[in-house]
Enzyme design. Sequence first.
Site: not given
Length: 283
Positions: A31, A34, A37, A148, A154, A187
Amino acid sequence: MKVFSKIDELREELLKNRQNNASIGLVPTMGALHDGHASLLRAACAENDYVVVSLFVNPTQFAPTEDLAAYPRTFEADCRLAEEIGAKAMFAPTPEEMYPEGDSTWVEVTGHLTAILCGKSRPTHFRGVTTVVAKLLNIVGPCKAYFGQKDGQQAQVVRRMVRDLFIPAEIRIMPIIRENDGLAMSSRNAYLSEDDRAAALVLSRSLNEAEELIKNKGLRDREEILSRITAIISDTPQAQLDYAEIYSFPDLEEIDHLEGEIFIALAVRFGGARLIDNLVVSI
Ligand code: PAF
């Protein structure tokens, strides 16, 4: 866009769409959406018939001392943005739905890939990420899932998990989206004071300097490039360096002499905010 909090209800909806031969895309998020995303969502909507965006602030990827409680939550605005871009479903489960009582399974990529960079600073982080991403991939069963490059390590950890577990989803990694002044969208930028927001430009500035040294000055020595980066960061009083590292890309293996594709990665704290950024340079 339909909003689901229950796994069974989402699966029922996805089954209907699969029976109509719809290809399903998944954009996993925590969530506080931005433009980074938004770019994942746009790619997903362009490449799939039915896009699910998940919104779950995953407790297992935060250590007890980290920012789980403070993590920005902007549910209404997130729904509006996802719908505007064309997502068909928002999956926003509770922690109890994702980790029901008695849950005792971890999915963990072991070894070098998760021992370095953020895995070194945040030792339990990636096992939380891979556990929740494995759950999300199992719940949604997408053809493609979108991550991303901002969280470059990750993305590689998720790719490794999907490969090792033969999960039949393609992992799409989309480019970093930056503010006009170079700050990578995150975020966690919401935590920055005005002063720290200005100081945080040191991340992209030092990465650009490293690229300049490699591409235009012909520097190939890893240590020398890292010492130039760390000098720039230590000149910024608000910045507290967590790591500056260079690895091969995409496997993130150790290298001394720079050639091929390399991954330059930074993590720096500004007050309470720990920001990461990276650059892939082709030599
Ligand atoms: O990148 C993120 O926002 C999270 O780590 C992810 C992939 C949604 C898993 O919680």
